[in-house]
Design an enzyme around this catalytic site. Structure first.
Site, PDB file in Angstrom:
ATOM      1  N   LYS A  71       0.855  -1.203   0.000  1.00  0.00           N
ATOM      2  CA  LYS A  71       0.000   0.000   0.000  1.00  0.00           C
ATOM      3  C   LYS A  71       0.878   1.236   0.000  1.00  0.00           C
ATOM      4  CE  LYS A  71      -4.054   1.980   0.746  1.00  0.00           C
ATOM      5  NZ  LYS A  71      -3.786   2.822  -0.422  1.00  0.00           N
ATOM      6  N   LYS A  95       5.080   2.301   8.498  1.00  0.00           N
ATOM      7  CA  LYS A  95       3.889   3.082   8.857  1.00  0.00           C
ATOM      8  C   LYS A  95       2.677   2.164   9.075  1.00  0.00           C
ATOM      9  CE  LYS A  95       3.765   6.797   6.465  1.00  0.00           C
ATOM     10  NZ  LYS A  95       3.532   7.895   5.527  1.00  0.00           N
ATOM     11  N   LYS A 107       5.288   2.324  -2.899  1.00  0.00           N
ATOM     12  CA  LYS A 107       5.199   3.738  -3.291  1.00  0.00           C
ATOM     13  C   LYS A 107       5.340   3.821  -4.796  1.00  0.00           C
ATOM     14  CE  LYS A 107       4.613   7.731  -1.305  1.00  0.00           C
ATOM     15  NZ  LYS A 107       3.847   8.015  -0.070  1.00  0.00           N
ATOM     16  N   THR A 191      -4.827  12.515   7.174  1.00  0.00           N
ATOM     17  CA  THR A 191      -3.404  12.578   7.521  1.00  0.00           C
ATOM     18  C   THR A 191      -3.153  13.758   8.466  1.00  0.00           C
ATOM     19  OG1 THR A 191      -2.892  11.684   5.352  1.00  0.00           O
ATOM     20  CG2 THR A 191      -1.059  12.581   6.595  1.00  0.00           C
ATOM     21  N   ASN A 222      -2.175  19.367   1.436  1.00  0.00           N
ATOM     22  CA  ASN A 222      -3.199  18.550   2.093  1.00  0.00           C
ATOM     23  C   ASN A 222      -2.881  18.304   3.571  1.00  0.00           C
ATOM     24  OD1 ASN A 222      -3.877  15.591   2.996  1.00  0.00           O
ATOM     25  ND2 ASN A 222      -5.518  16.235   1.660  1.00  0.00           N
ATOM     26  N   SER A 362      -7.183   5.121   4.513  1.00  0.00           N
ATOM     27  CA  SER A 362      -7.226   4.373   3.249  1.00  0.00           C
ATOM     28  C   SER A 362      -7.631   2.931   3.505  1.00  0.00           C
ATOM     29  CB  SER A 362      -5.853   4.393   2.578  1.00  0.00           C
ATOM     30  OG  SER A 362      -5.662   5.599   1.894  1.00  0.00           O
TER      31      SER A 362
HETATM   32  P1  NAD Z   1       0.894  18.597  -1.166  1.00  0.00           P
HETATM   33  O1  NAD Z   1       1.419  18.502  -2.549  1.00  0.00           O
HETATM   34  O2  NAD Z   1      -0.591  18.695  -0.963  1.00  0.00           O
HETATM   35  O3  NAD Z   1       1.561  19.851  -0.408  1.00  0.00           O
HETATM   36  C1  NAD Z   1       2.936  20.049  -0.344  1.00  0.00           C
HETATM   37  C2  NAD Z   1       3.165  21.435   0.239  1.00  0.00           C
HETATM   38  O4  NAD Z   1       4.566  21.606   0.477  1.00  0.00           O
HETATM   39  C3  NAD Z   1       2.725  22.585  -0.663  1.00  0.00           C
HETATM   40  O5  NAD Z   1       2.136  23.605   0.115  1.00  0.00           O
HETATM   41  C4  NAD Z   1       4.053  23.098  -1.249  1.00  0.00           C
HETATM   42  O6  NAD Z   1       4.002  24.466  -1.594  1.00  0.00           O
HETATM   43  C5  NAD Z   1       4.959  22.864  -0.052  1.00  0.00           C
HETATM   44  N1  NAD Z   1       6.379  22.837  -0.366  1.00  0.00           N
HETATM   45  C6  NAD Z   1       7.029  22.132  -1.320  1.00  0.00           C
HETATM   46  N2  NAD Z   1       8.352  22.399  -1.277  1.00  0.00           N
HETATM   47  C7  NAD Z   1       8.530  23.286  -0.266  1.00  0.00           C
HETATM   48  C8  NAD Z   1       9.658  23.958   0.284  1.00  0.00           C
HETATM   49  N3  NAD Z   1      10.880  23.755  -0.173  1.00  0.00           N
HETATM   50  N4  NAD Z   1       9.462  24.821   1.327  1.00  0.00           N
HETATM   51  C9  NAD Z   1       8.215  25.049   1.803  1.00  0.00           C
HETATM   52  N5  NAD Z   1       7.120  24.436   1.335  1.00  0.00           N
HETATM   53  C10 NAD Z   1       7.277  23.567   0.311  1.00  0.00           C
HETATM   54  O7  NAD Z   1       1.479  17.339  -0.388  1.00  0.00           O
HETATM   55  P2  NAD Z   1       0.883  16.604   0.882  1.00  0.00           P
HETATM   56  O8  NAD Z   1      -0.030  15.521   0.431  1.00  0.00           O
HETATM   57  O9  NAD Z   1       0.409  17.602   1.866  1.00  0.00           O
HETATM   58  O10 NAD Z   1       2.198  15.884   1.444  1.00  0.00           O
HETATM   59  C11 NAD Z   1       3.153  16.571   2.238  1.00  0.00           C
HETATM   60  C12 NAD Z   1       4.091  15.543   2.877  1.00  0.00           C
HETATM   61  O11 NAD Z   1       3.323  14.616   3.662  1.00  0.00           O
HETATM   62  C13 NAD Z   1       4.890  14.678   1.908  1.00  0.00           C
HETATM   63  O12 NAD Z   1       6.115  14.332   2.515  1.00  0.00           O
HETATM   64  C14 NAD Z   1       4.015  13.435   1.771  1.00  0.00           C
HETATM   65  O13 NAD Z   1       4.739  12.306   1.341  1.00  0.00           O
HETATM   66  C15 NAD Z   1       3.566  13.287   3.205  1.00  0.00           C
HETATM   67  N6  NAD Z   1       2.361  12.504   3.384  1.00  0.00           N
HETATM   68  C16 NAD Z   1       1.207  12.797   2.730  1.00  0.00           C
HETATM   69  C17 NAD Z   1       0.063  12.040   2.985  1.00  0.00           C
HETATM   70  C18 NAD Z   1      -1.268  12.377   2.376  1.00  0.00           C
HETATM   71  O14 NAD Z   1      -2.271  11.727   2.731  1.00  0.00           O
HETATM   72  N7  NAD Z   1      -1.365  13.371   1.517  1.00  0.00           N
HETATM   73  C19 NAD Z   1       0.115  10.950   3.868  1.00  0.00           C
HETATM   74  C20 NAD Z   1       1.311  10.690   4.533  1.00  0.00           C
HETATM   75  C21 NAD Z   1       2.425  11.466   4.284  1.00  0.00           C
END
Ligand code: NAD
Length: 428
Positions: A71, A95, A107, A191, A222, A362
């Site tokens: 997953k 996780k 992934k 999340t 997100n 999920s």
């Molecule tokens: P997203 O694409 O919705 O948001 C990413 C954010 O990070 C955006 O606001 C972007 O502008 C910002 N960003 C990117 N580079 C940056 C930088 N150098 N400095 C400051 N801000 C920066 O992504 P997301 O889904 O929110 O995921 C964020 C993190 O959480 C990732 O590491 C992802 O793997 C992890 N994650 C996400 C989920 C999920 O359900 N979406 C679950 C577990 C982990």
């Protein structure tokens, strides 16, 4: 996708090796678990709107599926690399194990920038990705989900392609689908809310009222937006938020000394998590450079953007006031910076525990799809809270009992569970 000098896969392996040594893992299991079991590398030709064809590079990597179907999310990012995907697949295994759900770790990623693709090009890319993996994906084999720069719409295109190829309806093959199309209520928030459920438990243990705390967040996508909303709902005050600006190709930090109104900030943020600078200024925010989020005098730092953001080069900029590092992103802290966090006694809530709410929800989505019966949002979030709280408490209890760093305690639980599944299956 990460600072050049840090390779996320090497970081993930270094973390694993440390724990394998600590718990005296058998050499065969070490060899099995320190690398992915399966990797798919492929090309995806996509017809562009101007009539040309562009070829994108795609990956899907299964780290381990001893505890259940593999997953993990699919990222669209211009700097995606196979080693980032490898590391993320490994972290998915830990996780799922730390929250004790019956799933393994995977992934996926595509080297692309969806911000520069039209809707039609994105749809063809999603469908092309699934065509390359038609025999690999499946509710009992490999179940993707959204991640950085992918969303529910992408998931539905992928599902539709899979179902067209296989001639049936398989809602359990992909999670993070739109609500009403097999998606679960609460998945979008899961999340970020889960991140704050773990923080709430940590503050409880420390005897601190969330109302008396302040935080600074990196990212406003997100995870960050929903974490910020839940933190604010508990009474916490957010003093700084940073995000990436794709036009200027740099990050900015938005600071408001009286606290940022999260709902208002979300209303001036685009779907990629980029905040409108003029509108933020009009809200009274001061705009500083991208790393300023790390230097704020706050109680809690929440990196929720990307991996390798807190490094040896900037960890020294963290204010003495900071009590908690709450890792919303995957792998935001490099191992050398992690050592400094540990030495300074900053309480860490590690990534694969803190952000496990997404995969937990999920899993709930899969359960609902299998039953073809969908729960109310309150039910989903209450089940999520129960799972996250139990996982946090188990890690924190082990950390206290054995005087372990929180990251190590989480790893001990996860690696032990996965190793046990490998032994019970008779793989080694
Ligand atoms: P997203 O694409 O919705 O948001 C990413 C954010 O990070 C955006 O606001 C972007 O502008 C910002 N960003 C990117 N580079 C940056 C930088 N150098 N400095 C400051 N801000 C920066 O992504 P997301 O889904 O929110 O995921 C964020 C993190 O959480 C990732 O590491 C992802 O793997 C992890 N994650 C996400 C989920 C999920 O359900 N979406 C679950 C577990 C982990």
């Amino acid at each position: 996708m990460s600072a050049k000098s840090y390779n996320p896969y090497q970081n993930a392996q270094a973390q694993f090796d440390h724990i394998a040594e600590m718990i005296g893992l058998e050499p065969e299991i070490r060899e099995l678990l320190r690398q992915p079991m399966r990797e798919y590398h492929f090309t995806i030709p996509v017809k562009m709107d101007d009539g040309s064809t562009k070829v994108f590079k795609g990956y899907r990597i299964h780290h381990n599926d001893a505890r259940g179907p593999a997953k993990g999310g699919i990222r669209f990012h211009p700097e995606e690399t196979e080693d980032t995907v490898r590391a993320l697949s490994m972290w998915m295994t830990w996780k799922c194990a730390v929250v004790d759900i019956p799933l393994g770790g995977a992934k996926g990623g595509v080297v692309c920038d969806p911000r520069n693709l039209t809707e039609g090009e994105q749809e063809r890319l999603c469908r092309g990705y699934v065509r390359q993996l038609a025999k690999v994906l499946g509710p009992f084999n490999d179940v993707p989900a959204p991640d950085v720069m992918t969303n529910a719409k992408h998931m539905l295109w992928m599902l539709d392609e899979f179902e067209t190829i296989h001639g049936g309806r398989y809602p359990g093959v992909i999670t993070g689908k739109p609500v009403g199309m097999g998606g679960s209520l609460g998945r979008t928030e899961a999340t970020g809310f889960g991140v704050i459920y773990t923080l709430r438990e940590a503050l409880k243990e420390m005897g601190i009222d969330p109302k008396d705390t302040t935080a600074s967040i990196q990212g406003f996508g997100n995870v960050a937006q929903h974490a910020a909303k839940m933190y604010q709902a508990l009474g916490g005050k957010i003093l700084a938020i940073s995000c990436w600006d794709n036009i200027d190709k740099k990050a900015y930090t938005f600071v408001h000394k009286d606290g940022i109104d999260v709902e208002k900030m979300a209303s001036i943020t685009d779907t990629y998590g980029t905040i409108d600078k003029d509108k933020a200024r009009a809200m009274g925010c001061e705009i500083l450079d991208g790393e300023a989020w790390l230097e704020q005098d706050v109680d809690i730092l929440i990196p929720a953007a990307l991996e390798n953001q807190i490094t040896l080069a900037n960890v020294g900029k963290i204010s003495k006031k900071v009590k908690i590092l709450l890792e919303g992103a995957n792998g935001p802290t490099t191992p050398d910076a992690d050592e400094v966090i540990k030495q300074r006694g900053i309480f860490l809530i590690p990534d694969f525990l803190a952000n496990a709410g997404g995969v937990t929800c999920s899993y709930f989505e899969q359960v609902q799809c299998n039953m073809n019966y969908y729960w109310e949002k309150d039910e989903v979030l209450s089940k999520l809270d129960t799972k996250m709280t139990a996982a946090y408490k188990a890690v924190s209890q082990l950390a206290r009992e054995r005087n372990l760093y929180m990251r190590d305690a989480a790893y001990v639980i996860s690696v032990s569970r996965v190793a046990q599944a490998v032994r019970m299956r008779g793989w080694v």
